[in-house]
Enzyme design. Structure first.
Site, short mmCIF file in Angstrom:
data_model
loop_
_atom_site.label_atom_id
_atom_site.label_comp_id
_atom_site.label_asym_id
_atom_site.label_seq_id
_atom_site.Cartn_x
_atom_site.Cartn_y
_atom_site.Cartn_z
N CYS A 114 0.87 -1.18 0.00
CA CYS A 114 0.00 0.00 0.00
C CYS A 114 0.90 1.23 0.00
O CYS A 114 1.65 1.45 0.96
CB CYS A 114 -0.88 -0.06 1.25
N CYS A 121 -2.68 15.08 2.72
CA CYS A 121 -3.79 15.05 1.75
C CYS A 121 -4.60 16.32 1.93
O CYS A 121 -4.78 16.80 3.04
CB CYS A 121 -4.67 13.82 2.00
N CYS A 125 -11.07 14.37 4.52
CA CYS A 125 -12.15 13.45 4.89
C CYS A 125 -12.17 13.36 6.42
O CYS A 125 -11.12 13.22 7.06
CB CYS A 125 -11.93 12.07 4.26
N CYS A 128 -10.45 10.35 8.54
CA CYS A 128 -9.16 9.87 8.07
C CYS A 128 -8.01 10.65 8.72
O CYS A 128 -8.02 11.89 8.72
CB CYS A 128 -9.08 10.01 6.55
N GLY A 169 -2.60 10.36 0.79
CA GLY A 169 -2.76 11.22 -0.38
C GLY A 169 -3.84 10.80 -1.35
O GLY A 169 -4.39 9.70 -1.27
N GLU A 170 -4.16 11.73 -2.26
CA GLU A 170 -5.19 11.50 -3.28
C GLU A 170 -4.48 11.38 -4.65
O GLU A 170 -4.04 12.39 -5.21
CB GLU A 170 -6.18 12.66 -3.26
N SER A 201 -6.93 4.19 -5.86
CA SER A 201 -8.13 4.52 -5.09
C SER A 201 -8.32 6.03 -5.05
O SER A 201 -7.37 6.78 -4.88
CB SER A 201 -7.97 3.97 -3.67
N SER A 223 -13.63 5.57 -2.96
CA SER A 223 -13.97 5.68 -1.53
C SER A 223 -15.35 6.33 -1.45
O SER A 223 -15.47 7.55 -1.40
CB SER A 223 -12.92 6.53 -0.82
N LEU A 224 -16.38 5.51 -1.43
CA LEU A 224 -17.75 6.02 -1.53
C LEU A 224 -18.25 6.46 -0.15
O LEU A 224 -18.61 7.62 0.04
CB LEU A 224 -18.65 4.96 -2.15
N HIS A 225 -18.35 5.52 0.76
CA HIS A 225 -18.61 5.78 2.18
C HIS A 225 -19.98 6.32 2.55
O HIS A 225 -20.28 6.47 3.73
CB HIS A 225 -17.55 6.72 2.78
N ASN A 299 -11.24 2.47 11.47
CA ASN A 299 -10.05 2.37 12.32
C ASN A 299 -9.83 3.70 13.02
O ASN A 299 -9.60 4.71 12.36
CB ASN A 299 -8.81 2.03 11.47
N CYS A 342 -6.13 1.01 7.35
CA CYS A 342 -6.71 2.05 6.49
C CYS A 342 -7.00 3.30 7.30
O CYS A 342 -7.65 3.23 8.35
CB CYS A 342 -8.04 1.59 5.91
N1 SAH Z 1 -7.39 9.41 -1.24
C1 SAH Z 1 -7.62 8.07 -1.76
C2 SAH Z 1 -6.58 7.11 -1.30
C3 SAH Z 1 -6.62 6.77 0.18
S1 SAH Z 1 -7.14 5.14 0.26
C4 SAH Z 1 -9.02 7.63 -1.40
O1 SAH Z 1 -9.68 8.35 -0.65
O2 SAH Z 1 -9.47 6.62 -1.90
C5 SAH Z 1 -7.42 4.91 1.92
C6 SAH Z 1 -8.75 4.20 2.15
O3 SAH Z 1 -8.95 4.09 3.57
C7 SAH Z 1 -9.89 5.04 1.61
O4 SAH Z 1 -10.94 4.23 1.17
C8 SAH Z 1 -10.29 5.78 2.86
O5 SAH Z 1 -11.57 6.32 2.74
C9 SAH Z 1 -10.17 4.70 3.90
N2 SAH Z 1 -10.07 5.25 5.24
C10 SAH Z 1 -9.64 6.49 5.60
N3 SAH Z 1 -9.68 6.64 6.93
C11 SAH Z 1 -10.16 5.50 7.44
C12 SAH Z 1 -10.39 5.04 8.76
N4 SAH Z 1 -10.14 5.82 9.81
N5 SAH Z 1 -10.87 3.79 8.92
C13 SAH Z 1 -11.08 2.99 7.86
N6 SAH Z 1 -10.86 3.36 6.58
C14 SAH Z 1 -10.40 4.61 6.37
#
Ligand code: SAH
Length: 362
Positions: A114, A121, A125, A128, A169-170, A201, A223-225, A299, A342
């Site tokens: 990873c 970033c 979000c 994160c 990062g993005e 991602s 990363s939909l969420h 997490n 993550c």
């Molecule tokens: N910026 C990109 C790449 C980061 S990927 C993106 O957003 O996709 C990291 C992944 O972990 C993303 O799906 C993110 O939303 C998720 N993530 C971020 N913080 C998290 C957390 N505290 N617990 C679980 N997943 C998390």
């Protein structure tokens, strides 16, 4: 020193960040055959040899010129931690004092690395750890590639089977550096990863998705969420610029190779986005997209307010999606005892900024 000049270090290109085309171009300007690029790439990347003296099938003149007019910088390894579940994390210091994190996640039949694409970033979000820091700067291609090299130095040349851009990062806001890194990762004379073994991602930066789709056939993860804009605006603020309707339209037009799916990541936050009704809405959103869903138990990290959904809730949510015939897996938190899971990557980010840049760097 022959007929070439010694170039000041600051002007020398980073050799480990040059893809086949850039390297061939450089060789051509030196009056060398561009086909030498294959040999050089193989030494540098496939075999991870950086000592020019060892590159015996390359002329001495060319080796001397590479040594004098390019540079190879590797980050300093300032921490190397292994979790109880064997997940391993490295903290890498860059010359400007910033530090980034890279995580290796061993599996039964695979080893996933990873990697990070930026220091910090800008997307902020709310769940994160990296988002809480702001952005310091983009990584350069050679710094993205260096993460793979460090991991292969420690683990051996064959341990990594998959690469995911899911670290700090993005990636869609740094495509200028990420696209050449993807080329190197896929190049058979460099790392030789198949396109389906690489996943990029994104939090949903639509113009970046369009560009990636046009330029590289790697896997896409979103990363939909959230299943509604009101919730997504808070969790993933870039949603205010590219709301769900636009994001899903970009997914529908994404040029997916046959039999491939887009992965939708969905962090499970208790009482926020984990109700049965959200699962049903999610199914409706994904109805006409080749999709698979990755449920990620939240997490926690220092300073975070959210709570992880209870396991029974995650299972109930998963079952609704599965009954809608969408493949769904719940991601196990890996390496959370060393803050490698993550969303826990923090690195050491200097002077982070938290504005959302709309322009996709070209
Ligand atoms: N910026 C990109 C790449 C980061 S990927 C993106 O957003 O996709 C990291 C992944 O972990 C993303 O799906 C993110 O939303 C998720 N993530 C971020 N913080 C998290 C957390 N505290 N617990 C679980 N997943 C998390």
């Amino acid at each position: 020193m022959g007929d070439f000049l010694v170039v000041a270090p600051a002007e020398r290109p980073h050799l480990l960040g040059l893809g086949r085309q850039s390297l061939a171009k450089l060789l051509r300007t030196w009056g060398e055959s561009p086909f030498r690029a294959n040999q050089i790439l193989q030494w540098l990347h496939t075999r991870q040899v950086t000592d020019f003296a060892a590159m015996t099938d390359i002329s001495k003149t060319l080796r001397a010129r590479l040594a004098a007019e390019t540079r190879i910088d590797m980050p300093e390894i300032i921490a190397d931690q292994t979790a109880a579940d064997c997940t391993r994390k490295w903290l890498l210091r860059l010359p400007d004092g910033n530090a980034i994190e890279t995580v290796f996640i061993p599996g039964e039949d695979r080893g996933t690395l990873c990697i990070s694409s930026q220091v910090g970033c800008s997307l902020a979000c709310s769940f994160c750890a990296t988002g809480a820091q702001g952005l310091s700067r983009n990584l350069e291609t050679h710094e993205i590639i260096a993460q793979v090299r460090v991991a292969r130095d420690f683990l051996g040349l064959d341990a990594i089977t998959n690469i995911v851009f899911m670290g700090m990062g993005e990636p869609m806001l740094n495509l200028r550096e990420v696209l050449p890194a993807l080329d190197l990762l896929r190049d058979d004379y460099a790392y030789g990863f198949g396109a389906r073994r690489i996943t990029v991602s994104t939090a949903g930066v639509v113009p970046g998705m369009d560009r990636l789709g046009a330029e590289s056939p790697v896997n896409l993860a979103i990363s939909l969420h959230a299943s509604r804009d009101e919730i997504r605006d808070i969790l993933v603020p870039v949603n205010r610029h590219y709301p769900l309707a636009e994001l899903l339209a970009a997914c529908r037009r994404y040029p997916l190779p046959p039999r491939r799916r887009i992965t939708f990541e969905y962090v499970m936050l208790e009482g926020v986005n984990d109700a049965d009704s959200h699962a049903r809405e999610l199914l409706r959103l994904l109805r006409d997209i080749p999709a698979m869903v990755n449920l990620i138990p939240f997490n926690p990290f220092p300073g975070s307010d959210y709570k992880r959904s209870p396991q029974v809730r995650i299972d109930a949510f998963r079952d609704i999606i599965l009954r809608g015939n969408v493949m769904t897996v719940t991601r196990r938190p890996r390496g959370d005892d060393i803050a490698a899971a993550c969303g826990q990557l923090a690195g050491q980010v200097r002077a982070g900024r938290r504005s959302i840049p709309l322009a996709v760097h070209s």
